[in-house]
Design a protein around this motif. Structure first.
Motif, short mmCIF file in Angstrom:
data_model
loop_
_atom_site.label_atom_id
_atom_site.label_comp_id
_atom_site.label_asym_id
_atom_site.label_seq_id
_atom_site.Cartn_x
_atom_site.Cartn_y
_atom_site.Cartn_z
N LEU A 3 29.03 -11.64 37.80
CA LEU A 3 30.36 -11.06 37.64
C LEU A 3 30.79 -11.06 36.19
O LEU A 3 31.42 -10.09 35.72
CB LEU A 3 31.36 -11.83 38.50
CG LEU A 3 31.22 -11.62 40.01
CD1 LEU A 3 31.97 -12.71 40.78
CD2 LEU A 3 31.70 -10.24 40.43
N ILE A 56 34.49 -9.41 47.20
CA ILE A 56 34.87 -8.66 46.00
C ILE A 56 35.85 -7.56 46.40
O ILE A 56 35.62 -6.81 47.35
CB ILE A 56 33.63 -8.05 45.31
CG1 ILE A 56 32.70 -9.19 44.85
CG2 ILE A 56 34.04 -7.19 44.12
CD1 ILE A 56 31.44 -8.72 44.15
N ASP A 61 33.06 -2.26 42.57
CA ASP A 61 32.54 -3.52 42.04
C ASP A 61 31.53 -4.15 42.99
O ASP A 61 30.53 -4.72 42.56
CB ASP A 61 33.68 -4.49 41.76
CG ASP A 61 34.50 -4.10 40.54
OD1 ASP A 61 33.95 -3.46 39.63
OD2 ASP A 61 35.69 -4.46 40.50
N PHE A 63 27.72 -4.96 42.06
CA PHE A 63 27.21 -6.33 42.21
C PHE A 63 25.93 -6.34 43.05
O PHE A 63 24.93 -6.95 42.67
CB PHE A 63 28.29 -7.20 42.86
CG PHE A 63 27.88 -8.63 43.05
CD1 PHE A 63 28.18 -9.59 42.10
CD2 PHE A 63 27.20 -9.04 44.20
CE1 PHE A 63 27.81 -10.92 42.28
CE2 PHE A 63 26.83 -10.36 44.39
CZ PHE A 63 27.13 -11.30 43.43
#
Length: 389
Positions: A106, A243, A248, A252
């Motif tokens: 992250l 998340i 995102d 990821f």
């Protein structure tokens, strides 16, 4: 408390490649110390978890595995609903080999080299290593200092607020109002939030863990966590996250499956998580109560030895964060010499977390070991005060 679980029996962990016992010389320079260090427990995991693992082992085939299935994701949703009264969207779940690996990924997604990551101090040393190891700047603010927090978040290159909830090493449990304020400050200054909630399941009676999902709002955020801390199976590896933004999550997972080559999770970790979250609640309640007794014992012994210390057990966890400055200890090195050389115990010094004059004593162990550790600590402090270090 009557319980079907045995937490008093000492289990010999030596010779099992155990970091806390077999690896004590790596940190303290001496073998054979009685350790109260790294944050795992000396207890067997829940019998329900052991039973599930044995059944999976009996199957005998351990091929590539998928974590994106109903058994795993619904177990997590069940846990959040029953433990925290919180509904989560399982579409937001991600998987990683550890909480720190998720943190690293992250940070690489949301920051660039040289950017600031704001954390509360004292700080878990794993955070420090992850942040500085990636070339980011750790920007520490004292717990409870809102003005300092806002100053650091207001810096243009402070891109992430890293929250430890509950906090390690202090064991502090954040209230919903406090978390809401953190979310508001982060949003005001455009900082993403990463909430490490691996200690959440070990909140003691009288306190309540509030998942970040409850306060997150519209900003960029992620929760990173695992059942491995509370149920004591970190060696199986495995963690999961939540998340907030779909883009995102996609990025990821792409990074994990391609750049990191981690398309297949550890099957025994999935098995352990499912069993813990579906069947392990009674064991967890029992071990928390036992650890609370250990912490009460530490408080009683310290109060008797040093009446002015005023130490109180943490609000969460099995790590006793003890401020020894009122007992006259300012020199971590002197105390460590006594503990290692004379008392033959290994206790984490506060300087590891950026706070001299403190120790972090792991009491996730049988009471007989706790008694030996706290008495050794008391003798060590007395020796330092007497100038005998």
């Amino acid at each position: 408390m009557n319980t079907p679980y045995d937490f008093d029996t000492v289990i010999d962990r030596r010779g099992t490649w155990c970091v806390q016992w077999d690896g004590v010389a790596d940190r303290f320079g001496v073998d054979g110390l009685l350790p109260f260090t790294i944050s795992d427990m000396d207890f067997e995991t829940a019998p329900e978890v052991l039973s599930a693992l044995r059944a999976r082992l009996d199957h005998g085939v351990f091929g590539y595995t998928d974590w994106q299935h109903e058994d795993f994701t619904s177990a997590i949703a069940h846990w959040y609903e029953t433990r925290y009264g919180t509904t989560i969207d399982t579409a937001g779940l991600v998987y990683g080999p550890s909480v720190l690996s998720q943190l690293s990924q992250l940070l690489q997604m949301w920051t660039s080299e040289g950017d600031g990551v704001v954390v509360h101090t004292p700080t878990y040393d794993g955070f420090r290593k992850a942040i500085t190891g990636l070339g980011r700047e750790l920007r520490g603010v004292p717990l409870g200092d809102t003005a300092a927090l806002e100053r650091e978040l207001a810096r243009a290159d402070s891109k992430v607020l890293l929250v430890c909830s509950p906090h390690n090493p202090t064991g502090r449990v954040w209230t919903e109002a406090e978390l809401t304020e953190l979310a508001s400050l982060a949003a005001r200054h455009g900082a993403a939030v990463i909430s490490d909630e691996i200690h959440a399941d070990f909140v003691h009676d009288g306190r309540r863990h509030v998942p970040w999902t409850r306060v997150a709002g519209e900003g960029r955020w992620a929760v990173i966590t695992s059942a491995s801390k509370a149920f004591n199976f970190p060696a199986l590896t495995g963690s999961y996250g939540i998340i907030g933004r779909p883009a995102d999550r996609t990025e990821f997972l792409r990074r994990m499956q391609t750049a990191e080559g981690l398309a297949s999770p550890a099957v025994l970790s999935l098995t352990a998580h499912i069993a813990a979250y579906r069947e392990g609640g009674a064991w967890l309640d029992a071990v928390r109560a036992y650890v609370a007794g250990n912490l009460a014992l530490v408080a009683e012994r310290l109060d008797a030895a040093f009446p002015g210390l005023g130490w109180e057990p943490p609000q969460a966890g099995y790590l006793a964060w003890i401020d020894l400055r009122r007992a006259g200890v300012e020199d971590d090195e002197a105390l460590q010499r006594v503990l290692v050389e004379r008392e033959r115990v290994a206790v984490m010094p506060g300087s590891v977390y950026g706070a001299k004059g403190f120790v972090r004593l792991n009491v996730g162990c049988p009471r007989s070991k706790v008694e030996a550790g706290v008495e050794a600590l008391i003798r060590g402090v007395a020796a330092v005060r007497a100038g005998g270090a």
